[in-house]
Design an enzyme around this catalytic site. Structure first.
Site, PDB file in Angstrom:
ATOM      1  CD  GLU A 184      35.879  22.956  49.302  1.00  0.00           C
ATOM      2  OE1 GLU A 184      36.757  22.300  48.697  1.00  0.00           O
ATOM      3  OE2 GLU A 184      35.084  23.901  49.113  1.00  0.00           O
ATOM      4  CG  HIS A 219      33.099  22.901  44.494  1.00  0.00           C
ATOM      5  ND1 HIS A 219      32.553  22.264  45.786  1.00  0.00           N
ATOM      6  CD2 HIS A 219      34.252  23.238  44.582  1.00  0.00           C
ATOM      7  CE1 HIS A 219      33.608  22.750  46.633  1.00  0.00           C
ATOM      8  NE2 HIS A 219      34.353  23.257  46.244  1.00  0.00           N
ATOM      9  CG  HIS A 248      38.879  22.903  43.822  1.00  0.00           C
ATOM     10  ND1 HIS A 248      39.432  22.151  44.992  1.00  0.00           N
ATOM     11  CD2 HIS A 248      38.194  23.735  44.321  1.00  0.00           C
ATOM     12  CE1 HIS A 248      39.048  22.564  46.052  1.00  0.00           C
ATOM     13  NE2 HIS A 248      37.849  23.560  45.829  1.00  0.00           N
ATOM     14  CD  GLU A 249      36.484  26.456  42.107  1.00  0.00           C
ATOM     15  OE1 GLU A 249      35.196  26.230  42.670  1.00  0.00           O
ATOM     16  OE2 GLU A 249      37.275  26.648  43.083  1.00  0.00           O
TER      17      GLU A 249
END
EC number: 3.4.17.19
Length: 509
Positions: free
Chosen positions: A299, A273, A269-270
């Site tokens: 997101e 980003h 997830h990170e």
């Protein structure tokens, strides 16, 4: 561009570069505060950040900024600018007019409070002590209400906050897309709950060495293309990503001995980003548009890498063997297919960040509805735990046994990020719609994942999304990339197709 305008643009660019420098310094201090700064220095650090934020605020609202944005907003001057330059002027003017309405001393006081509040939240969560955090949150909400009055109400008070994270977004639009999504997800959740086919997950119940989790997380980041020469990975209470500039993008993770899945998907997830931030075009560096187009678009990239790629069967056919090497005792008798089913198990749960793809959006809707109540209906901070628990019972059929597993679980409100949560579900919608186009343009999509060749996928995303930074609006991006406005049906279609197969549901149900 005429010579005198070229000179004015050079001076304007110098001001923007100075502002960018302040932002980077503040971002670095905030990162340090959340990743290991000594606790006894936290209050002084918060005041230091507040001082720098106050200086940044003065630059953004200076007469100089007003003069430049006024000059380049005039039709004759604007006509000489490139599309990117016009977007820079437009965004600077919008921020100037909004921030100019705030007294500088109030903004600085708010910044100091937000830093202190995040520290208080960390301690309150660790001690399951909402009462100790409540006074900070009351002040944060009061500041936000005060700022809304300065900024001016857009349709509703909460609309003013939504617009800061997703430009142009309104509660009317969110209510509409959330309603369409909910109408299809609730029946899907019910059908899954009634299915006799439940994934086997007992092999995830043991303890998993934190050091090995961290090593595997680094491996995953390398696989998706995270550039460690332009970033780093650390540990924090709540995983996050911060882009200081495309050459310095920092992410964090947390490692729970009894929850292997959490660190795996937090890394992806990170990392999603971070890929966005690391691949913004160099020509935008030093300007206010060297960042993601919106939190929803941002997101979309984290959720795409975490779920639509990271929770796919081809991904785990490729990488499960590596995970077994880190945890041979726990996973020796597990197959990639079994692991894939386990990480896609659907169940009503307490923690948003660890929720499955199907129920995740219900967690977001709960937060969205509570935030609307706070700012549009006057819900008090004192009543938040009770309202939170009631909504979890209503939407997910469970009641948090503690505040740490309930209202204290997220960092967002401690830093004043009201209006942010809706962007997570918007990101899911954007991601599914983009993925539909990506699959059409890269027909060997699944084969690439199975072969561990993620570069063509990353390059497609870079070309279509990353390099643009904030030079286009969210609606411009989604329409350019997919050919149509945001459509929540793509997310519902994706989830129904995936989970019909996993849970052996009849398509005609």
């Amino acid at each position: 561009m005429e010579q005198h305008l070229e000179r004015e643009w050079e001076l304007f660019s110098g001001l923007l570069a100075k502002i960018s420098g302040y932002r980077e310094a503040i971002g670095l201090l905030q990162w340090d505060l959340r990743t290991g700064a000594p606790r006894k220095g936290a209050d002084v650090r918060a005041r230091t950040i507040g001082t720098l934020a106050g200086e940044l605020f003065r630059l953004e609202t200076s007469d100089e900024m007003g003069r430049y944005t006024d000059l380049f907003s005039r039709p004759a001057s604007s006509a000489t600018l490139t599309k990117v330059q016009r977007k820079i002027v437009e965004d600077c003017r919008k921020e100037y007019e909004r921030s100019r309405s705030l007294p500088p001393e109030r903004y600085e006081a708010y910044t100091v409070l937000a830093m202190q509040s995040e520290t208080a939240w960390e301690e309150a969560k660790a001690n399951d002590d909402y009462a100790s955090f409540e006074p900070f949150l009351q002040q944060i909400v009061a500041f936000k209400q005060e700022f809304i009055d300065y900024w001016g109400v857009k349709n509703t008070r909460y609309d003013t906050l939504l617009d800061m994270y997703e430009p142009g977004l309104t509660t009317t639009k969110v209510d509409e897309v959330f309603g369409r999504l909910r109408s299809r997800l609730v029946p899907l959740v019910q059908r899954i709950a009634s299915s006799a086919n439940k994934p086997k997950t007992d092999f995830l119940d043991g303890l998993f060495d934190k050091e090995q989790q961290e090593k595997f997380g680094v491996y995953l980041l390398e696989q998706i293309g995270f550039d460690f020469e332009a970033g780093r990975a650390d540990e924090s209470v709540h995983p996050f990503a911060t882009g200081l500039n495309p050459g310095d993008v920092r992410i964090t993770n947390h490692y729970l001995a009894d929850n292997l899945i959490s660190s795996i998907f937090s890394a992806l997830h990170e990392g999603g980003h971070a890929l966005y931030e690391q691949n913004i075009a160099q020509e935008l560096v030093g300007t206010p548009i060297a960042q993601g187009a919106s939190m929803g678009i941002h997101e979309s990239q984290s959720r795409l890498w975490e779920n639509m790629i990271g929770r796919s069967l081809p991904f785990w056919k490729r990488h499960f063997g590596k995970l077994q090497q880190h945890f041979p005792e726990q996973l020796a008798r597990v197959t990639p297919e079994q692991f894939y089913l386990a990480v896609n198990k659907v169940e009503n749960s307490l923690i948003r960040t660890e929720a499955d793809e199907v129920t995740y959006n219900l967690h977001i809707i709960i937060r969205y509805e509570i935030e609307k109540q706070i700012f549009n209906e006057g819900l008090s901070v004192q009543d938040l735990p009770a309202v939170w628990n009631a909504k979890y019972q209503e939407y997910l059929g469970i009641t948090p046994p503690s505040h740490a597993l309930g209202v204290l679980q997220d960092v967002h409100w401690s830093g004043g990020d009201f209006g942010y949560f809706a962007s997570y579900s918007l990101g899911n919608m954007y991601a599914a719609q983009m993925m539909n186009t990506l699959r059409r343009e890269l027909p060997d999509f699944e084969e690439l994942i199975a072969a561990g060749n993620l570069l063509p996928i990353r390059d497609w995303l870079k070309e279509k999304i990353y390099v643009y930074g904030m030079s286009e609006t969210p609606s411009e991006i989604i329409e350019r990339v997919t050919g149509e406005p945001l459509n929540p049906d793509y997310l519902a279609d994706y989830l129904e197709a995936k989970y019909r197969e996993i849970y052996h549901l009849e398509a005609s149900e």
